[in-house]
Design an enzyme around this catalytic site. Structure first.
Site, PDB file in Angstrom:
ATOM      1  N   GLU A 183       1.815  -0.337  -4.809  1.00  0.00           N
ATOM      2  CA  GLU A 183       0.693   0.649  -5.305  1.00  0.00           C
ATOM      3  C   GLU A 183       1.564   1.773  -5.661  1.00  0.00           C
ATOM      4  O   GLU A 183       1.743   2.949  -4.749  1.00  0.00           O
ATOM      5  CB  GLU A 183      -0.156   0.878  -4.216  1.00  0.00           C
ATOM      6  CG  GLU A 183      -1.332   1.636  -4.631  1.00  0.00           C
ATOM      7  CD  GLU A 183      -1.985   2.469  -3.586  1.00  0.00           C
ATOM      8  OE1 GLU A 183      -2.850   3.170  -3.968  1.00  0.00           O
ATOM      9  OE2 GLU A 183      -1.658   2.665  -2.364  1.00  0.00           O
TER      10      GLU A 183
ATOM     11  N   ASP B 167       0.922  -1.221   0.109  1.00  0.00           N
ATOM     12  CA  ASP B 167      -0.097   0.015  -0.111  1.00  0.00           C
ATOM     13  C   ASP B 167       0.694   1.299   0.071  1.00  0.00           C
ATOM     14  O   ASP B 167       1.574   1.419   0.824  1.00  0.00           O
ATOM     15  CB  ASP B 167      -0.850   0.102   1.234  1.00  0.00           C
ATOM     16  CG  ASP B 167      -1.900   0.904   1.389  1.00  0.00           C
ATOM     17  OD1 ASP B 167      -2.855   1.200   0.551  1.00  0.00           O
ATOM     18  OD2 ASP B 167      -1.725   2.069   2.039  1.00  0.00           O
TER      19      ASP B 167
END
Ligand code: GLC
Length: 585
Positions: A287, A208
């Site tokens: 990401e 993330d």
């Protein structure tokens, strides 16, 4: 194909656990629900699952604020349920990667509770704490934040903690304090958490928001003449191209000192080395779209997402060609070469069906977009629900919004910028990510078969589950989008060139259609995606890889009876997705 790793040949499917399948009927998805749907996924033809966070969380950011990295959120089940899910997925030859949130924890994580409790506790340096001078205020002296940095979700990036008389930094909401990754103890604790799930057998991680892990240690202030809420508002009101350009620059400048700080390459290398200790080719997808985080091509992340492909208002042939040219050139330039990874949607973005539709040909365009992601070179990531054409559901009642960045924005619009509540509610609904996170639509029953009818689901089910946008009805209809995806996934699986072949763009000035080859050592495949209403009459007989080779049709979204076509006088129907093998003698 055997030389490629599983994550290069696989099609990934993102499950947003809160919204996927609710077995215990509490209006929230859970592991037992997911387990029941694994046959659906295996029948659909996907090979791997990316599971959005399933960890205990106070849910200020829908699970991306984690309060325990080595456990399961009670609403999703138990650790045993997780293990069953993993075993059942593996039994069906589906790999599973988890979401690993490194940048921040929840402010309810025990690490943070301890860290904020005093300046000299053992975890006092686990987060990004800063002193700030006293400044003259109205009547008495007050503290002000260390600089003007903004949180990209809720205004000031600094929140004052009276226990320490200091500020802590958060790139996201104030309930998501940033960890201090310069502290080796933080690394160790987080690597232990990562190992916990790897030991259980998960196949890797989606990392993330990695760009936010390190920030400028000099705390250089930004120079944008607005704060977050004003910038969001200005973005909504920008009309002319010049205004839009300026706004884009402001967004970049507002956050540039908070992103991409030094140290990330080493960190990614460290994590990669941990994954490489395990057998079974565990993998990392970041990401981020910066190819440099793939290191030399084999020592940092295995994949980064091709976000530039989706960062556009319309998917046009010109946009795709340019994007592919840039990405593939950069990937090729890595010393050990990198592998591409394409996606058009996830839990943070408007659903592809809505976002790239033109309100006239949405159904046709959805088919083209699916064909695009599944035929371009690289690992495709699909987002749950796109296979049945789920659309955005804009929630206009601010009380019903669950995405707190949107409720925060609503409040500020009304209270600080004096925007009328109706308009503020509409704007908040539009920017909220709730619109693309509504429960999966399994049937046309009340609540879309996600939860029992009498239950209030955590987000409302989109009423269009009653008009054919559901798995059950589409499963029965051979012409449905769902069966189109299934068919396409099958063709991809059975066509080596679509998985491993090089991408060669053709007819590169065509505005209406995208044509390209995928060429592997013993197969050449032609893909044509007609993004227009026009009927095309195309000639590929002068393409050197095609010449006079007959085209054996592998897939078409149109109703075609002939199976073999000449590369000359090749007719392509309006919005047709066409895939054919070139028969070279
Ligand atoms: C990532 C996630 C997003 C989350 C944010 C903070 O961008 O995809 O949903 O809000 O990180 O963790």
């Amino acid at each position: 194909m055997s030389e490629l790793k599983w994550w290069q040949t696989a099609v990934f499917y993102q499950i947003y656990p809160r919204s996927f399948a609710d077995e215990n009927g509490d209006g929230i998805g859970d592991f037992k629900g997911i387990i029941q749907k694994l046959d659906y996924l295996s029948d659909l033809g996907v090979d791997a699952i990316w599971l959005s966070p399933h960890f205990p969380s106070p849910n200020w950011d829908c699970g991306y604020d984690i309060s325990d990295y080595t456990n399961v959120a009670p609403e999703y089940g138990t650790l045993e349920d997780f293990k069953s899910f993993l075993a059942e997925a593996h039994k069906r030859s589906m790999r599973v990667i988890l979401d690993l949130v490194l940048n921040h924890t929840s402010d309810e994580h025990p690490w943070f509770l301890e860290s904020r409790s005093s300046r000299d506790n053992p975890k006092s340096d686990w987060y990004v704490w800063m002193d700030s001078p006293l400044t003259a205020g109205e009547g008495s002296e007050v503290r002000v934040p260390p600089n003007n940095w903004q949180s990209c979700f809720d205004g000031d990036a600094w929140t004052y903690a009276p226990e320490r008389d200091q500020y802590y930094y958060h790139y996201f909401m104030k309930q998501q304090p940033d960890l201090n990754w310069h502290n080796p103890a933080v690394k160790k604790a987080m690597w232990d958490a990562a190992r916990f799930w790897l030991d259980l057998g998960v196949d890797g991680y989606r990392l993330d928001a990695i760009g936010t892990i390190y920030e400028d240690t000099k705390l250089t202030p930004h120079k944008v003449p607005m704060d977050l809420v004003e910038l969001r508002r200005a973005s909504e009101l920008a009309g002319t191209p010049a205004e839009k350009k300026k706004i884009k620059e402001y967004w970049r400048d507002m956050f540039k000192h908070q992103l991409g700080g030094l140290g990330l390459h080493d960190l990614m290398k460290e994590l990669r080395a941990i994954l490489d200790e395990y057998d079974g080719d565990r993998m990392l997808v970041g990401e981020d779209d910066d190819i440099r985080y793939m290191g030399n091509g084999n020592d940092e992340l295995n994949l980064v997402f091709n976000f530039p492909l989706m960062l556009t208002e319309r998917i046009t042939p010109g946009h795709v060609r340019l994007n592919q040219k840039e990405r593939l050139t950069q990937l090729e330039a890595l010393p050990l070469k990198g592998w591409p990874c394409n996606t058009l949607g996830n839990h943070d973005t408007s659903r592809t069906h809505t976002r790239y539709g033109d309100k006239q040909h949405d159904a046709d365009l959805a088919r083209l977009h699916a064909a695009l992601v599944l035929t371009l070179k690289g690992t495709p990531f699909l987002y749950d629900g796109e296979e049945i054409g789920m659309t955005d559901l804009i929630i206009t009642d601010p009380i019903k919004l669950r995405d707190t960045m949107a409720t925060w924005y609503y409040d500020r619009l009304v209270k600080e910028l004096n925007v009328a509540p109706e308009e503020a509610a509409r704007r908040a609904g539009e920017m909220s990510r709730d619109k693309n996170r509504t429960p999966m639509q399994w049937t046309d029953d009340p609540n879309g078969g996600f939860s029992p009818r009498e239950v209030e689901t955590w987000l409302p089910v989109n009423p269009n589950h009653q008009t054919g946008i559901n798995v059950k009805e589409q499963g029965r209809n051979p012409n449905s989008l769902l069966n189109y995806y299934k068919h396409l996934l099958q063709v991809r699986r059975n066509t080596p060139a679509l998985v491993e072949g090089e991408y060669i763009p053709l007819h590169t000035t065509a505005k209406n259609y995208l044509a390209f080859l995928r060429v592997s050592s013993n197969q050449t495949v032609l893909v044509i995606l007609n993004f227009s209403e026009a009927r095309l009459d195309l000639d590929f007989s002068r393409t050197k890889e095609v010449k006079q080779g007959a085209l054996r049709i592998l897939f078409s979204s149109a109703d075609r009876s002939a199976k073999i076509k000449s590369p000359r006088g090749l007719e392509i129907g309006p919005f047709e997705a066409f895939i054919a093998e070139v028969q070279t003698k």
